[in-house]
Design a protein around this motif. Structure first.
Motif, PDB file in Angstrom:
ATOM      1  N   LEU A 135       1.299  -1.281  -0.326  1.00 56.68           N
ATOM      2  CA  LEU A 135      -0.243   0.332  -0.574  1.00 56.68           C
ATOM      3  C   LEU A 135       1.059   1.097  -0.524  1.00 56.68           C
ATOM      4  CD1 LEU A 135      -2.977   0.779   0.326  1.00 56.68           C
ATOM      5  CD2 LEU A 135      -2.953   0.820   2.643  1.00 56.68           C
ATOM      6  N   ALA A 136       0.202   1.932  -0.674  1.00 60.14           N
ATOM      7  CA  ALA A 136       1.323   3.391  -0.625  1.00 60.14           C
ATOM      8  C   ALA A 136      -0.604   4.356  -0.343  1.00 60.14           C
ATOM      9  CB  ALA A 136       1.689   4.124  -2.168  1.00 60.14           C
ATOM     10  N   ALA A 137      -0.227   5.700   0.412  1.00 61.10           N
ATOM     11  CA  ALA A 137      -0.232   6.554   0.463  1.00 61.10           C
ATOM     12  C   ALA A 137       0.183   8.508   1.362  1.00 61.10           C
ATOM     13  CB  ALA A 137      -0.821   6.437   1.769  1.00 61.10           C
ATOM     14  N   TRP A 138      -0.316   9.283   1.170  1.00 61.26           N
ATOM     15  CA  TRP A 138      -0.124   9.667   1.960  1.00 61.26           C
ATOM     16  C   TRP A 138      -0.728  10.483   3.132  1.00 61.26           C
ATOM     17  CZ3 TRP A 138       3.114  13.079  -0.832  1.00 61.26           C
ATOM     18  CH2 TRP A 138       3.567  13.770  -1.693  1.00 61.26           C
ATOM     19  N   HIS A 139       0.612  11.027   3.867  1.00 61.49           N
ATOM     20  CA  HIS A 139       0.069  11.211   5.123  1.00 61.49           C
ATOM     21  C   HIS A 139       0.426  12.335   6.293  1.00 61.49           C
ATOM     22  CE1 HIS A 139      -0.826   6.449   6.466  1.00 61.49           C
ATOM     23  NE2 HIS A 139       0.392   6.517   4.998  1.00 61.49           N
ATOM     24  N   PRO A 140      -0.746  13.265   7.019  1.00 66.52           N
ATOM     25  CA  PRO A 140      -1.225  14.189   7.351  1.00 66.52           C
ATOM     26  C   PRO A 140       1.158  14.186   8.217  1.00 66.52           C
ATOM     27  CG  PRO A 140      -2.660  13.873   7.871  1.00 66.52           C
ATOM     28  CD  PRO A 140      -2.353  13.147   6.813  1.00 66.52           C
ATOM     29  N   LEU A 141       1.823  15.119   8.019  1.00 67.04           N
ATOM     30  CA  LEU A 141       2.985  15.706   8.922  1.00 67.04           C
ATOM     31  C   LEU A 141       2.721  14.732  10.397  1.00 67.04           C
ATOM     32  CD1 LEU A 141       5.107  17.601   7.389  1.00 67.04           C
ATOM     33  CD2 LEU A 141       4.964  15.589   6.700  1.00 67.04           C
ATOM     34  N   ASP A 142       1.820  15.677  10.859  1.00 65.10           N
ATOM     35  CA  ASP A 142       1.478  15.790  12.148  1.00 65.10           C
ATOM     36  C   ASP A 142       0.263  14.732  12.818  1.00 65.10           C
ATOM     37  OD1 ASP A 142      -1.449  16.001  11.135  1.00 65.10           O
ATOM     38  OD2 ASP A 142      -1.452  18.291  12.348  1.00 65.10           O
ATOM     39  N   ALA A 143       0.275  13.288  11.578  1.00 64.72           N
ATOM     40  CA  ALA A 143       0.135  11.482  12.240  1.00 64.72           C
ATOM     41  C   ALA A 143       1.003  10.982  12.001  1.00 64.72           C
ATOM     42  CB  ALA A 143      -1.143  12.162  11.246  1.00 64.72           C
ATOM     43  N   VAL A 144       2.035  11.399  11.914  1.00 64.31           N
ATOM     44  CA  VAL A 144       2.825  10.366  11.616  1.00 64.31           C
ATOM     45  C   VAL A 144       3.096   9.514  12.881  1.00 64.31           C
ATOM     46  CG1 VAL A 144       5.662   9.631  11.142  1.00 64.31           C
ATOM     47  CG2 VAL A 144       3.644  10.793   9.492  1.00 64.31           C
ATOM     48  N   ALA A 145       3.484  10.518  14.455  1.00 65.87           N
ATOM     49  CA  ALA A 145       3.781   9.802  14.913  1.00 65.87           C
ATOM     50  C   ALA A 145       2.672   9.136  15.615  1.00 65.87           C
ATOM     51  CB  ALA A 145       3.602  10.856  16.230  1.00 65.87           C
ATOM     52  N   ASP A 146       1.013   8.944  15.347  1.00 66.21           N
ATOM     53  CA  ASP A 146       0.263   7.568  15.297  1.00 66.21           C
ATOM     54  C   ASP A 146       0.236   6.566  14.458  1.00 66.21           C
ATOM     55  OD1 ASP A 146      -0.358   9.471  17.442  1.00 66.21           O
ATOM     56  OD2 ASP A 146      -2.075  10.193  16.160  1.00 66.21           O
ATOM     57  N   LEU A 147       1.001   6.268  13.706  1.00 63.30           N
ATOM     58  CA  LEU A 147       1.556   4.948  12.342  1.00 63.30           C
ATOM     59  C   LEU A 147       1.951   4.464  13.112  1.00 63.30           C
ATOM     60  CD1 LEU A 147       2.061   7.310   9.495  1.00 63.30           C
ATOM     61  CD2 LEU A 147       0.359   6.085   9.927  1.00 63.30           C
ATOM     62  N   ASP A 148       1.515   2.586  12.838  1.00 62.63           N
ATOM     63  CA  ASP A 148       2.700   1.674  12.869  1.00 62.63           C
ATOM     64  C   ASP A 148       3.283   2.137  12.445  1.00 62.63           C
ATOM     65  OD1 ASP A 148       3.898  -0.541  13.954  1.00 62.63           O
ATOM     66  OD2 ASP A 148       2.360  -1.804  13.247  1.00 62.63           O
ATOM     67  N   ARG A 149       5.060   2.204  11.702  1.00 58.49           N
ATOM     68  CA  ARG A 149       5.704   2.657  11.184  1.00 58.49           C
ATOM     69  C   ARG A 149       7.700   1.940  11.390  1.00 58.49           C
ATOM     70  NH1 ARG A 149       5.413   6.474  15.056  1.00 58.49           N
ATOM     71  NH2 ARG A 149       6.698   7.386  14.988  1.00 58.49           N
ATOM     72  N   VAL A 150       7.940   1.923  10.831  1.00 53.41           N
ATOM     73  CA  VAL A 150       9.473   1.246  10.675  1.00 53.41           C
ATOM     74  C   VAL A 150      10.908   2.944  11.849  1.00 53.41           C
ATOM     75  CG1 VAL A 150      10.010  -0.144   9.568  1.00 53.41           C
ATOM     76  CG2 VAL A 150      10.414   1.590   8.683  1.00 53.41           C
ATOM     77  N   ALA A 151      11.671   2.405  11.990  1.00 54.54           N
ATOM     78  CA  ALA A 151      12.285   3.767  13.242  1.00 54.54           C
ATOM     79  C   ALA A 151      12.989   4.829  11.795  1.00 54.54           C
ATOM     80  CB  ALA A 151      13.486   3.542  14.048  1.00 54.54           C
ATOM     81  N   LEU A 152      12.162   4.253   9.923  1.00 58.99           N
ATOM     82  CA  LEU A 152      13.376   4.703   9.130  1.00 58.99           C
ATOM     83  C   LEU A 152      12.605   6.242   8.788  1.00 58.99           C
ATOM     84  CD1 LEU A 152      15.615   5.252   7.144  1.00 58.99           C
ATOM     85  CD2 LEU A 152      14.405   3.900   5.654  1.00 58.99           C
ATOM     86  N   VAL A 153      11.383   6.236   9.269  1.00 56.81           N
ATOM     87  CA  VAL A 153      10.441   6.932   8.854  1.00 56.81           C
ATOM     88  C   VAL A 153      10.204   8.238   9.714  1.00 56.81           C
ATOM     89  CG1 VAL A 153       7.986   8.147   9.072  1.00 56.81           C
ATOM     90  CG2 VAL A 153       8.093   5.596   8.106  1.00 56.81           C
ATOM     91  N   ASP A 154      10.953   7.645  11.415  1.00 58.19           N
ATOM     92  CA  ASP A 154      11.235   9.158  12.119  1.00 58.19           C
ATOM     93  C   ASP A 154      12.704   9.862  11.591  1.00 58.19           C
ATOM     94  OD1 ASP A 154       8.978   9.222  14.005  1.00 58.19           O
ATOM     95  OD2 ASP A 154       9.917   7.293  14.712  1.00 58.19           O
ATOM     96  N   ILE A 155      14.105   9.123  12.036  1.00 58.00           N
ATOM     97  CA  ILE A 155      14.880   9.286  11.025  1.00 58.00           C
ATOM     98  C   ILE A 155      15.120  10.301   9.937  1.00 58.00           C
ATOM     99  CG2 ILE A 155      17.095   8.926   9.730  1.00 58.00           C
ATOM    100  CD1 ILE A 155      16.440   6.370  11.868  1.00 58.00           C
ATOM    101  N   GLY A 156      14.065   9.977   8.619  1.00 61.10           N
ATOM    102  CA  GLY A 156      14.325  10.580   7.386  1.00 61.10           C
ATOM    103  C   GLY A 156      13.584  11.914   7.324  1.00 61.10           C
TER     104      GLY A 156
END
Length: 156
Positions: free
Chosen positions: A113-134
């Motif tokens: 899946l690919a999607a656009w996410h609001p920057l202020d909602a990223v902290a609530d996503l189940d994500r890999v650490a690379l998202v935060d690093i990037g």
């Protein structure tokens, strides 16, 4: 213990307060959001890798606009035929800009899946650490191209 190195390139694509992410699917079925990107093919330029991976994982054509930094991570991983590997992942992170194409999921790949996410909602996503690093590289643009905590030693 064997040593394995994987070099990969990723793109941080931010537009209108939203970031483009792809949902990675682990071997165990785990799903987490990640930056579009992936492993370099032998002889491939890392900029070309980032552009290719954005297209494969999101359907978009993109251009790389700047180098944000490099993240280096070491872990111990089980090998397919037994034993462990000292795994070193070198991740080149670029800023990217979408120039065309249409959003769609990858087929038969490591993301579903690919999607656009609001920057202020990223902290609530189940994500890999690379998202935060990037995102930290994108926001801070550190002179050395790395964030605090990069380049950790191998586990154990």
């Amino acid at each position: 213990m064997s040593q394995d190195l994987r070099v990969a390139a990723y793109a941080v694509c931010v537009r209108d307060g939203r970031i483009l992410l792809a949902r990675w699917v682990g071997r165990d079925g785990t799903r987490k959001w990640t930056l579009p990107g992936g492993g370099m093919d032998h002889g491939e330029d890392p900029v070309d890798t980032a552009v290719r991976e954005v297209a494969e994982e999101t359907g978009y054509t993109a251009e790389v606009t700047t180098l944000l930094g490099i993240d280096s991570m070491r872990t111990r991983r089980p090998r397919r035929l037994g034993g462990e590997s000292d795994f070193h992942s070198l991740r080149i992170v670029y800023e990217g800009r979408v120039t065309g194409g249409e959003l769609r999921p990858e087929t038969n790949g490591s993301t579903d899946l690919a999607a656009w996410h609001p920057l202020d909602a990223v902290a609530d996503l189940d994500r890999v650490a690379l998202v935060d690093i990037g995102l930290e590289l994108w926001r801070e643009r550190p002179a050395l191209g790395r964030v605090d905590g990069s380049f950790p030693a191998a586990n154990g």
